[in-house]
Design a protein around this motif. Sequence first.
Motif, PDB file in Angstrom:
ATOM      1  N   LEU A 261       0.306  -1.213   0.023  1.00 37.28           N
ATOM      2  CA  LEU A 261      -0.105   0.094   0.089  1.00 37.28           C
ATOM      3  C   LEU A 261       0.629   1.276  -0.086  1.00 37.28           C
ATOM      4  CD1 LEU A 261      -2.892  -0.822   2.567  1.00 37.28           C
ATOM      5  CD2 LEU A 261      -3.344  -0.828   0.091  1.00 37.28           C
ATOM      6  N   ILE A 262       1.736   1.544   0.572  1.00 41.07           N
ATOM      7  CA  ILE A 262       2.871   2.106   1.365  1.00 41.07           C
ATOM      8  C   ILE A 262       3.552   2.854  -0.452  1.00 41.07           C
ATOM      9  CG2 ILE A 262       4.925   3.607   1.716  1.00 41.07           C
ATOM     10  CD1 ILE A 262       4.287   2.100   4.226  1.00 41.07           C
ATOM     11  N   SER A 263       3.997   1.255  -1.533  1.00 41.51           N
ATOM     12  CA  SER A 263       4.715   1.516  -2.805  1.00 41.51           C
ATOM     13  C   SER A 263       3.554   2.225  -3.519  1.00 41.51           C
ATOM     14  CB  SER A 263       5.057   0.168  -2.988  1.00 41.51           C
ATOM     15  OG  SER A 263       5.589   0.038  -2.215  1.00 41.51           O
ATOM     16  N   ILE A 264       2.375   1.659  -3.939  1.00 43.66           N
ATOM     17  CA  ILE A 264       1.363   2.165  -4.651  1.00 43.66           C
ATOM     18  C   ILE A 264       0.607   3.937  -4.389  1.00 43.66           C
ATOM     19  CG2 ILE A 264      -1.081   2.215  -5.379  1.00 43.66           C
ATOM     20  CD1 ILE A 264      -0.970  -1.205  -4.465  1.00 43.66           C
ATOM     21  N   SER A 265       0.724   3.669  -2.502  1.00 41.00           N
ATOM     22  CA  SER A 265       0.582   5.582  -2.705  1.00 41.00           C
ATOM     23  C   SER A 265       1.640   6.795  -3.303  1.00 41.00           C
ATOM     24  CB  SER A 265       0.000   5.334  -1.284  1.00 41.00           C
ATOM     25  OG  SER A 265       1.490   5.444  -0.474  1.00 41.00           O
ATOM     26  N   GLN A 266       2.650   5.772  -2.618  1.00 40.75           N
ATOM     27  CA  GLN A 266       3.701   6.695  -3.676  1.00 40.75           C
ATOM     28  C   GLN A 266       4.165   6.498  -4.718  1.00 40.75           C
ATOM     29  OE1 GLN A 266       6.626   8.555  -2.073  1.00 40.75           O
ATOM     30  NE2 GLN A 266       5.439   7.839  -0.056  1.00 40.75           N
ATOM     31  N   LEU A 267       3.461   5.682  -5.882  1.00 44.16           N
ATOM     32  CA  LEU A 267       3.041   5.963  -7.069  1.00 44.16           C
ATOM     33  C   LEU A 267       2.202   7.377  -8.027  1.00 44.16           C
ATOM     34  CD1 LEU A 267       3.970   2.583  -8.373  1.00 44.16           C
ATOM     35  CD2 LEU A 267       5.571   4.366  -7.761  1.00 44.16           C
ATOM     36  N   THR A 268       1.398   7.451  -6.955  1.00 37.40           N
ATOM     37  CA  THR A 268       0.116   7.946  -7.464  1.00 37.40           C
ATOM     38  C   THR A 268       0.755   9.501  -6.782  1.00 37.40           C
ATOM     39  OG1 THR A 268      -0.943   7.973  -5.809  1.00 37.40           O
ATOM     40  CG2 THR A 268      -0.647   6.181  -6.688  1.00 37.40           C
ATOM     41  N   VAL A 269       1.816   9.842  -6.442  1.00 36.70           N
ATOM     42  CA  VAL A 269       1.830  11.485  -6.162  1.00 36.70           C
ATOM     43  C   VAL A 269       2.260  12.251  -7.305  1.00 36.70           C
ATOM     44  CG1 VAL A 269       3.401  12.915  -4.542  1.00 36.70           C
ATOM     45  CG2 VAL A 269       2.127  10.113  -3.937  1.00 36.70           C
ATOM     46  N   ASP A 270       1.296  13.222  -7.620  1.00 39.13           N
ATOM     47  CA  ASP A 270       2.234  14.603  -7.932  1.00 39.13           C
ATOM     48  C   ASP A 270       3.209  15.077  -7.061  1.00 39.13           C
ATOM     49  OD1 ASP A 270       2.977  16.133 -10.603  1.00 39.13           O
ATOM     50  OD2 ASP A 270       0.941  16.368 -11.176  1.00 39.13           O
ATOM     51  N   GLU A 271       4.373  15.078  -7.693  1.00 37.34           N
ATOM     52  CA  GLU A 271       5.491  15.389  -7.402  1.00 37.34           C
ATOM     53  C   GLU A 271       5.529  17.145  -7.066  1.00 37.34           C
ATOM     54  OE1 GLU A 271       7.697  14.456  -4.961  1.00 37.34           O
ATOM     55  OE2 GLU A 271       6.909  12.040  -5.347  1.00 37.34           O
ATOM     56  N   GLN A 272       5.548  17.314  -8.780  1.00 36.10           N
ATOM     57  CA  GLN A 272       5.390  19.143  -9.021  1.00 36.10           C
ATOM     58  C   GLN A 272       4.112  19.563  -8.686  1.00 36.10           C
ATOM     59  OE1 GLN A 272       5.252  19.187 -13.414  1.00 36.10           O
ATOM     60  NE2 GLN A 272       8.003  18.373 -13.047  1.00 36.10           N
TER      61      GLN A 272
ATOM     62  N   LEU B 163       2.459  18.798  -5.812  1.00 35.83           N
ATOM     63  CA  LEU B 163       3.017  18.598  -4.248  1.00 35.83           C
ATOM     64  C   LEU B 163       3.702  19.826  -3.462  1.00 35.83           C
ATOM     65  CD1 LEU B 163       2.591  16.753  -1.440  1.00 35.83           C
ATOM     66  CD2 LEU B 163       5.017  15.806  -2.350  1.00 35.83           C
ATOM     67  N   ASN B 164       4.615  20.570  -4.992  1.00 39.13           N
ATOM     68  CA  ASN B 164       6.198  21.251  -4.149  1.00 39.13           C
ATOM     69  C   ASN B 164       5.669  22.515  -4.387  1.00 39.13           C
ATOM     70  OD1 ASN B 164       8.299  19.214  -4.149  1.00 39.13           O
ATOM     71  ND2 ASN B 164       8.790  19.180  -5.899  1.00 39.13           N
ATOM     72  N   GLY B 165       4.164  22.573  -5.504  1.00 44.62           N
ATOM     73  CA  GLY B 165       3.662  23.454  -5.586  1.00 44.62           C
ATOM     74  C   GLY B 165       2.615  24.025  -3.734  1.00 44.62           C
ATOM     75  N   GLN B 166       2.106  22.379  -4.086  1.00 46.02           N
ATOM     76  CA  GLN B 166       1.523  23.423  -2.548  1.00 46.02           C
ATOM     77  C   GLN B 166       2.011  23.517  -1.883  1.00 46.02           C
ATOM     78  OE1 GLN B 166      -0.752  19.860  -3.126  1.00 46.02           O
ATOM     79  NE2 GLN B 166      -2.744  20.786  -4.234  1.00 46.02           N
ATOM     80  N   LEU B 167       3.165  22.738  -1.455  1.00 44.96           N
ATOM     81  CA  LEU B 167       3.492  23.115  -0.509  1.00 44.96           C
ATOM     82  C   LEU B 167       4.372  24.600   0.026  1.00 44.96           C
ATOM     83  CD1 LEU B 167       5.741  19.779  -0.099  1.00 44.96           C
ATOM     84  CD2 LEU B 167       3.832  20.516   1.195  1.00 44.96           C
ATOM     85  N   MET B 168       4.786  24.983  -1.546  1.00 45.18           N
ATOM     86  CA  MET B 168       5.496  26.219  -1.557  1.00 45.18           C
ATOM     87  C   MET B 168       3.925  27.123  -1.607  1.00 45.18           C
ATOM     88  SD  MET B 168       8.806  26.191  -1.414  1.00 45.18           S
ATOM     89  CE  MET B 168       9.319  27.147  -2.310  1.00 45.18           C
ATOM     90  N   ALA B 169       3.125  27.046  -1.839  1.00 38.25           N
ATOM     91  CA  ALA B 169       2.044  27.953  -1.470  1.00 38.25           C
ATOM     92  C   ALA B 169       1.852  28.120  -0.086  1.00 38.25           C
ATOM     93  CB  ALA B 169       0.556  27.574  -2.177  1.00 38.25           C
ATOM     94  N   VAL B 170       1.922  27.175   0.800  1.00 38.90           N
ATOM     95  CA  VAL B 170       1.608  27.169   2.337  1.00 38.90           C
ATOM     96  C   VAL B 170       3.056  28.133   2.874  1.00 38.90           C
ATOM     97  CG1 VAL B 170       2.118  25.626   4.218  1.00 38.90           C
ATOM     98  CG2 VAL B 170       0.320  25.199   2.015  1.00 38.90           C
TER      99      VAL B 170
END
Length: 52
Positions: A30-41, A43-50
């Motif tokens: 489950l951890i492996s599958i959840s890592q595959l479904t993350v859009d890194e770009q 996620l980084n945009g959302q983190l920078m906005a916060v």
Amino acid sequence: MGTAVLTAPGTIPAVLLTYAGYAVTAGTVLISISQLTVDEQKLNGQLMAVVK
């Protein structure tokens, strides 16, 4: 939970050890599958906005 059972000191029934092994395997998958479904770009945009 599975890792805690597998590393517990003392005598653990074989059935419990078997189920704990299955739980660890399922968690790893489950951890492996959840890592595959993350859009890194995205996620980084959302983190920078916060951070701003």
